[in-house]
Design a protein around this motif. Structure first.
Motif, PDB file in Angstrom:
ATOM      1  N   ASP A   2     -10.521 -17.534 -75.086  1.00 33.87           N
ATOM      2  CA  ASP A   2     -12.051 -17.172 -74.510  1.00 33.87           C
ATOM      3  C   ASP A   2     -11.767 -15.922 -73.978  1.00 33.87           C
ATOM      4  O   ASP A   2     -11.476 -15.697 -73.139  1.00 33.87           O
ATOM      5  CB  ASP A   2     -12.626 -18.142 -73.587  1.00 33.87           C
ATOM      6  CG  ASP A   2     -14.076 -17.844 -73.339  1.00 33.87           C
ATOM      7  OD1 ASP A   2     -14.532 -16.826 -73.482  1.00 33.87           O
ATOM      8  OD2 ASP A   2     -14.462 -18.576 -72.233  1.00 33.87           O
ATOM      9  N   GLU A   3     -12.421 -15.132 -74.956  1.00 33.66           N
ATOM     10  CA  GLU A   3     -12.242 -13.572 -74.656  1.00 33.66           C
ATOM     11  C   GLU A   3     -13.040 -13.302 -73.330  1.00 33.66           C
ATOM     12  O   GLU A   3     -12.829 -12.380 -72.511  1.00 33.66           O
ATOM     13  CB  GLU A   3     -12.782 -12.667 -75.645  1.00 33.66           C
ATOM     14  CG  GLU A   3     -12.048 -12.830 -76.693  1.00 33.66           C
ATOM     15  CD  GLU A   3     -12.346 -11.717 -78.036  1.00 33.66           C
ATOM     16  OE1 GLU A   3     -13.571 -11.263 -77.698  1.00 33.66           O
ATOM     17  OE2 GLU A   3     -11.852 -11.802 -78.894  1.00 33.66           O
ATOM     18  N   ASN A   4     -13.990 -13.941 -72.831  1.00 33.13           N
ATOM     19  CA  ASN A   4     -14.907 -13.950 -71.838  1.00 33.13           C
ATOM     20  C   ASN A   4     -14.306 -14.035 -70.415  1.00 33.13           C
ATOM     21  O   ASN A   4     -14.578 -13.909 -69.318  1.00 33.13           O
ATOM     22  CB  ASN A   4     -16.182 -14.454 -71.932  1.00 33.13           C
ATOM     23  CG  ASN A   4     -17.102 -13.891 -72.830  1.00 33.13           C
ATOM     24  OD1 ASN A   4     -17.006 -12.854 -73.372  1.00 33.13           O
ATOM     25  ND2 ASN A   4     -17.772 -14.891 -73.533  1.00 33.13           N
ATOM     26  N   ARG A   5     -12.834 -14.920 -70.788  1.00 32.29           N
ATOM     27  CA  ARG A   5     -12.135 -15.381 -69.623  1.00 32.29           C
ATOM     28  C   ARG A   5     -10.954 -14.826 -69.337  1.00 32.29           C
ATOM     29  O   ARG A   5     -10.021 -15.138 -68.480  1.00 32.29           O
ATOM     30  CB  ARG A   5     -11.993 -16.983 -69.500  1.00 32.29           C
ATOM     31  CG  ARG A   5     -13.442 -17.540 -69.414  1.00 32.29           C
ATOM     32  CD  ARG A   5     -13.151 -19.240 -69.058  1.00 32.29           C
ATOM     33  NE  ARG A   5     -12.197 -19.531 -68.259  1.00 32.29           N
ATOM     34  CZ  ARG A   5     -12.387 -19.542 -66.938  1.00 32.29           C
ATOM     35  NH1 ARG A   5     -13.803 -19.589 -66.711  1.00 32.29           N
ATOM     36  NH2 ARG A   5     -11.435 -19.890 -65.970  1.00 32.29           N
ATOM     37  N   LEU A   6     -10.717 -13.306 -69.984  1.00 28.47           N
ATOM     38  CA  LEU A   6      -9.327 -12.867 -69.958  1.00 28.47           C
ATOM     39  C   LEU A   6      -9.143 -12.328 -68.348  1.00 28.47           C
ATOM     40  O   LEU A   6      -8.013 -12.531 -68.019  1.00 28.47           O
ATOM     41  CB  LEU A   6      -9.653 -11.727 -70.992  1.00 28.47           C
ATOM     42  CG  LEU A   6      -9.486 -11.935 -72.328  1.00 28.47           C
ATOM     43  CD1 LEU A   6      -9.429 -10.868 -73.065  1.00 28.47           C
ATOM     44  CD2 LEU A   6      -8.169 -12.717 -72.833  1.00 28.47           C
ATOM     45  N   VAL A   7     -10.034 -11.817 -67.875  1.00 28.13           N
ATOM     46  CA  VAL A   7      -9.646 -11.480 -66.440  1.00 28.13           C
ATOM     47  C   VAL A   7      -9.377 -12.582 -65.461  1.00 28.13           C
ATOM     48  O   VAL A   7      -8.259 -12.584 -64.873  1.00 28.13           O
ATOM     49  CB  VAL A   7     -10.800 -10.543 -65.890  1.00 28.13           C
ATOM     50  CG1 VAL A   7     -10.740 -10.325 -64.648  1.00 28.13           C
ATOM     51  CG2 VAL A   7     -11.237  -9.405 -66.675  1.00 28.13           C
ATOM     52  N   ALA A   8     -10.468 -13.752 -65.712  1.00 27.67           N
ATOM     53  CA  ALA A   8     -10.005 -14.647 -64.913  1.00 27.67           C
ATOM     54  C   ALA A   8      -8.713 -15.625 -65.079  1.00 27.67           C
ATOM     55  O   ALA A   8      -8.130 -16.051 -64.247  1.00 27.67           O
ATOM     56  CB  ALA A   8     -11.143 -15.807 -64.824  1.00 27.67           C
ATOM     57  N   THR A   9      -8.370 -15.447 -66.530  1.00 28.57           N
ATOM     58  CA  THR A   9      -7.196 -16.034 -66.829  1.00 28.57           C
ATOM     59  C   THR A   9      -5.958 -15.282 -66.152  1.00 28.57           C
ATOM     60  O   THR A   9      -4.757 -15.867 -65.717  1.00 28.57           O
ATOM     61  CB  THR A   9      -7.123 -16.185 -68.435  1.00 28.57           C
ATOM     62  OG1 THR A   9      -8.146 -17.230 -68.868  1.00 28.57           O
ATOM     63  CG2 THR A   9      -5.807 -16.773 -68.973  1.00 28.57           C
ATOM     64  N   VAL A  10      -5.963 -13.923 -66.214  1.00 26.70           N
ATOM     65  CA  VAL A  10      -4.920 -13.342 -65.635  1.00 26.70           C
ATOM     66  C   VAL A  10      -4.758 -13.478 -64.076  1.00 26.70           C
ATOM     67  O   VAL A  10      -3.589 -13.696 -63.872  1.00 26.70           O
ATOM     68  CB  VAL A  10      -5.058 -11.927 -66.062  1.00 26.70           C
ATOM     69  CG1 VAL A  10      -3.861 -10.753 -65.256  1.00 26.70           C
ATOM     70  CG2 VAL A  10      -4.935 -11.426 -67.505  1.00 26.70           C
ATOM     71  N   THR A  11      -5.795 -13.535 -63.637  1.00 25.40           N
ATOM     72  CA  THR A  11      -5.787 -13.618 -62.213  1.00 25.40           C
ATOM     73  C   THR A  11      -5.321 -15.206 -61.789  1.00 25.40           C
ATOM     74  O   THR A  11      -4.492 -15.352 -60.697  1.00 25.40           O
ATOM     75  CB  THR A  11      -7.176 -13.752 -61.497  1.00 25.40           C
ATOM     76  OG1 THR A  11      -7.748 -12.265 -61.918  1.00 25.40           O
ATOM     77  CG2 THR A  11      -7.180 -13.722 -60.103  1.00 25.40           C
ATOM     78  N   ALA A  12      -5.708 -16.227 -62.551  1.00 20.36           N
ATOM     79  CA  ALA A  12      -5.034 -17.426 -62.352  1.00 20.36           C
ATOM     80  C   ALA A  12      -3.440 -17.652 -62.665  1.00 20.36           C
ATOM     81  O   ALA A  12      -3.125 -18.229 -61.784  1.00 20.36           O
ATOM     82  CB  ALA A  12      -5.847 -18.472 -63.297  1.00 20.36           C
ATOM     83  N   VAL A  13      -3.135 -17.065 -63.388  1.00 20.80           N
ATOM     84  CA  VAL A  13      -1.735 -17.108 -63.772  1.00 20.80           C
ATOM     85  C   VAL A  13      -0.679 -16.101 -62.485  1.00 20.80           C
ATOM     86  O   VAL A  13      -0.051 -16.751 -61.922  1.00 20.80           O
ATOM     87  CB  VAL A  13      -1.240 -16.308 -65.023  1.00 20.80           C
ATOM     88  CG1 VAL A  13       0.206 -16.097 -65.412  1.00 20.80           C
ATOM     89  CG2 VAL A  13      -2.065 -17.131 -66.076  1.00 20.80           C
ATOM     90  N   ARG A  14      -1.423 -15.038 -62.047  1.00 18.12           N
ATOM     91  CA  ARG A  14      -0.695 -14.299 -60.956  1.00 18.12           C
ATOM     92  C   ARG A  14      -0.842 -15.076 -59.835  1.00 18.12           C
ATOM     93  O   ARG A  14      -0.156 -14.958 -58.721  1.00 18.12           O
ATOM     94  CB  ARG A  14      -1.195 -12.906 -60.964  1.00 18.12           C
ATOM     95  CG  ARG A  14      -1.005 -12.110 -62.150  1.00 18.12           C
ATOM     96  CD  ARG A  14      -1.484 -10.686 -61.788  1.00 18.12           C
ATOM     97  NE  ARG A  14      -0.895  -9.628 -62.760  1.00 18.12           N
ATOM     98  CZ  ARG A  14      -1.046  -8.493 -62.974  1.00 18.12           C
ATOM     99  NH1 ARG A  14      -1.783  -7.918 -61.970  1.00 18.12           N
ATOM    100  NH2 ARG A  14      -0.411  -7.944 -63.803  1.00 18.12           N
ATOM    101  N   ALA A  15      -1.844 -15.968 -59.603  1.00 20.78           N
ATOM    102  CA  ALA A  15      -1.881 -16.742 -58.648  1.00 20.78           C
ATOM    103  C   ALA A  15      -1.135 -17.944 -58.465  1.00 20.78           C
ATOM    104  O   ALA A  15      -1.231 -18.801 -57.470  1.00 20.78           O
ATOM    105  CB  ALA A  15      -3.512 -17.174 -58.177  1.00 20.78           C
TER     106      ALA A  15
END
Length: 633
Positions: free
Chosen positions: A398-411
């Protein structure tokens, strides 16, 4: 497992005789499955051999299947349509319908091959519980005892029958009906060239269905099940003709349990013990209904087993059997279909004539239904699409969740919701939706004779075909558990000096409208007041008083409105007629004119006017216009 009986020259000859009647190739196959492949019907007597019938009985039962349901599909399609319709309406009727099939098929088979009588009698007795004194039916549900008893009386008349007292009373009454003449079972099962197969089927039901339903009601009451009018195997949901039964999760005031009442007080929840008791009652009744349905199914498998059921897909594939004609009928006009006790079995002459015409026009009627089958299938079709909510697993990032996905991984979240999985969705509403059809027929003096007769046939095709579509929609909704938001309604108006509404706008069609149809259309009048007919059509559609919009009906559902007018031309007041025509079209109504042997209606209803030179073309022209009204039909 019993071996497949050998294909003797005698059996081969008999099968080929039946094959010539059916118009298909019949092959003796291996195994127990009957199937249709490469233009041939593969049959196997081992279907019956597996159920304990020796070779001679298995062959007799095989011939019975071919001579009955398979043969009727081509030679008596109206009978099979009625049989299918009744089975669809109530599963509880299936044992009775299967027994009538067995009785009438046996009568026809034995009329041509009397040597099978002994084998059929032995097969009947073999499938029933027997004791030292004969056939012992005690302990079976009473309505199934009734079926077993009439099979014995017809196919094994020498057997002694032991049944419950209520069943014995019904059998005694049956005997009194035959006092001084042929036994009633003989009259409804023996071949009768003077009566169509549909009429014989109805006569059999008129004789056998009332006792069956009385005994069925007794069995249900004894089990503490639903009332006699309900099908124990049916799912909860809308009742007959789509009206809700009233049961649901709300009380009579429409307030759910535990919700606030209208006066602001809280509705107290019932005590826990009461709720458990009620839940237990419902569970017990449901389990009782399941057991009841299982007993019926077991009876059919043991006593009336068939590899070629009248409602099965193999008959449809083999013979392209059309779906049933309209089977709903008024209580007073169609005693055989309703089955209520005590009604006369006689069918009024005008209704009998109507049914004969319907049978002759069945091909056109079924094509009328087929035009809408594609719409129903399209509504039910599912398409694969990506879900709107992301998940940890899926098929597309989901391209609209790229930022949220990166944030979740780093968290430190190991499985972030980053993918869109595929899911199945119903197709959205299409351009083709609910439609009202109003047919206007000129019955002025100039329409007398052949034009009126074939105009009546056109009305029959439209009303029967589209009433069948409405039933198809209801069946599709029940089967899929999906509301299709689709409704088809029809109306018939005839006119001379005045307009007469023969059938009000509705989806169903009853025998009162059927009986009026031909009489009204073929009753010659004088003047040709087509303006009054168009006005009446607008009133039926509800578009003249502004109470409904152009695009939607009073129920808020998008609705299309089509008026078809049949006339041989002429008008008392062409100016007034044109004014009514323009008013309807301004309200979004499509008005189509069909002229008989004249171009006047082609001009007056342009661009939606057409002409037929022969009145016999009217049913086909009406069919063509309905087909054209459906995009991509």
């Amino acid at each position: 497992m019993s071996s497949v009986p050998a294909l003797t020259p005698s059996l081969a000859a008999r099968l080929q005789a039946v094959a010539r009647v059916l118009g298909v190739e019949i092959l003796l196959g291996e195994g127990t499955d009957w199937r249709f492949e490469y233009g041939a019907l593969q049959v196997s007597p081992s279907f019956f051999a597996e159920r304990g019938h020796p070779e001679d009985e298995a062959i007799a039962l095989t011939m019975l299947e071919l001579w009955g349901p398979a043969r009727w599909a081509t030679l008596a399609p109206a009978r099979q349509r009625r049989r299918r319709s009744l089975a669809n309406a109530s599963g509880a009727l299936e044992p009775l319908l299967a027994a009538v099939d067995r009785l009438q098929a046996s009568g026809e088979l034995l009329g041509s091959f009397p040597a099978f009588r002994e084998q059929l009698a032995a097969a009947t007795l073999r499938s029933l519980p027997t004791g030292a004194g004969g056939v012992d039916l005690i302990g079976m549900p009473r309505h199934l005892q009734w079926i077993a008893a009439i099979l014995c009386l017809s196919l094994a008349p020498g057997a002694a029958i032991h049944a419950e007292a209520e069943v014995a009373v019904e059998l005694e009454h049956l005997e009194t009906l035959g006092a001084g003449g042929a036994h009633p079972l003989r009259r409804v099962s023996a071949p009768d060239p003077a009566r169509p197969a549909l009429r014989r089927f109805e006569r059999a039901l008129a004789l056998l269905q009332p006792p069956y339903e009385r005994l069925l009601a007794t069995d249900r009451a004894q089990r503490g099940l639903a009332s006699a009018g309900e099908d124990p195997g049916a799912d909860d949901g809308p009742g007959v003709d789509g009206f809700d039964s009233g049961a649901g999760g709300e009380d009579a005031s429409g307030t759910a349990e535990g919700a606030d009442a209208a006066d602001g007080d809280t509705v107290a929840a019932p005590p826990e013990d009461d709720r458990r008791a009620r839940a237990g009652e419902r569970r017990a009744e449901s389990e009782g209904a399941d057991l009841f349905a299982a007993e019926q199914a077991g009876f059919l498998t043991q006593v009336l087993a068939t590899p070629l059921p009248a409602t099965g897909a193999i008959v449809d594939e083999l013979l392209e059997l059309p779906s049933e004609l309209e089977a709903t009928s008024s209580a007073n006009d169609d005693p055989a279909a309703s089955g209520a006790a005590g009604r006369s079995a006689a069918v009024p002459a005008d209704l009998a004539d109507y049914r004969d015409r319907a049978e002759r026009l069945s091909g056109t009627i079924e094509r009328m239904r087929e035009t809408w089958h594609r719409v129903i299938a399209d509504r039910l079709a599912e398409r694969r699409a990506f879900a709107r909510r992301a998940s940890a697993d899926g098929e597309l990032l989901d391209e609209n969740r790229l930022v949220a996905t990166v944030t979740a991984v780093r968290a430190g979240i190991r499985r972030p919701e980053a993918f869109l999985p595929r899911e199945s969705r119903r197709r959205p509403d299409r351009e083709t939706g609910s439609t009202d059809y109003v047919l206007l027929i000129d019955r002025s003096g100039s329409m007398r004779g052949r034009p009126a007769s074939f105009a009546a046939d056109a009305a029959l095709v439209l009303l029967e075909g589209l009433a069948g579509v409405e039933r198809d929609l209801a069946a599709a909704e029940r089967a899929s558990g999906t509301e299709l938001d689709l409704a088809i309604r029809t109306s018939l108006i005839v006119y001379d000096a005045e307009a007469v509404v023969v059938k009000p706008l509705a989806g169903s069609l009853d025998d009162r409208s059927r009986r009026r149809l031909r009489a009204e259309v073929r009753t010659p009048g004088g003047a040709t007041n087509d303006a009054a007919a168009l006005r009446a059509a607008g009133e039926e559609l509800g578009v003249l008083d502004g109470s409904v919009s152009r695009e939607r009906g009073a129920d808020g559902i998008p609705r299309r409105r089509i008026v078809l007018l049949i006339s041989d031309g002429g008008s008392n007041d062409p100016a007034e007629a044109r004014s009514e025509l323009l008013r309807l079209r301004a309200r979004g109504v499509e008005v189509l004119g069909i002229g008989i042997g004249d171009d006047e209606l082609v001009r007056r209803y342009t661009p939606d006017g057409s002409r037929v030179d022969d009145p016999r073309q009217l049913p086909e022209r009406v069919l063509a216009l309905v087909e054209a009204s459906i995009p991509d039909a």
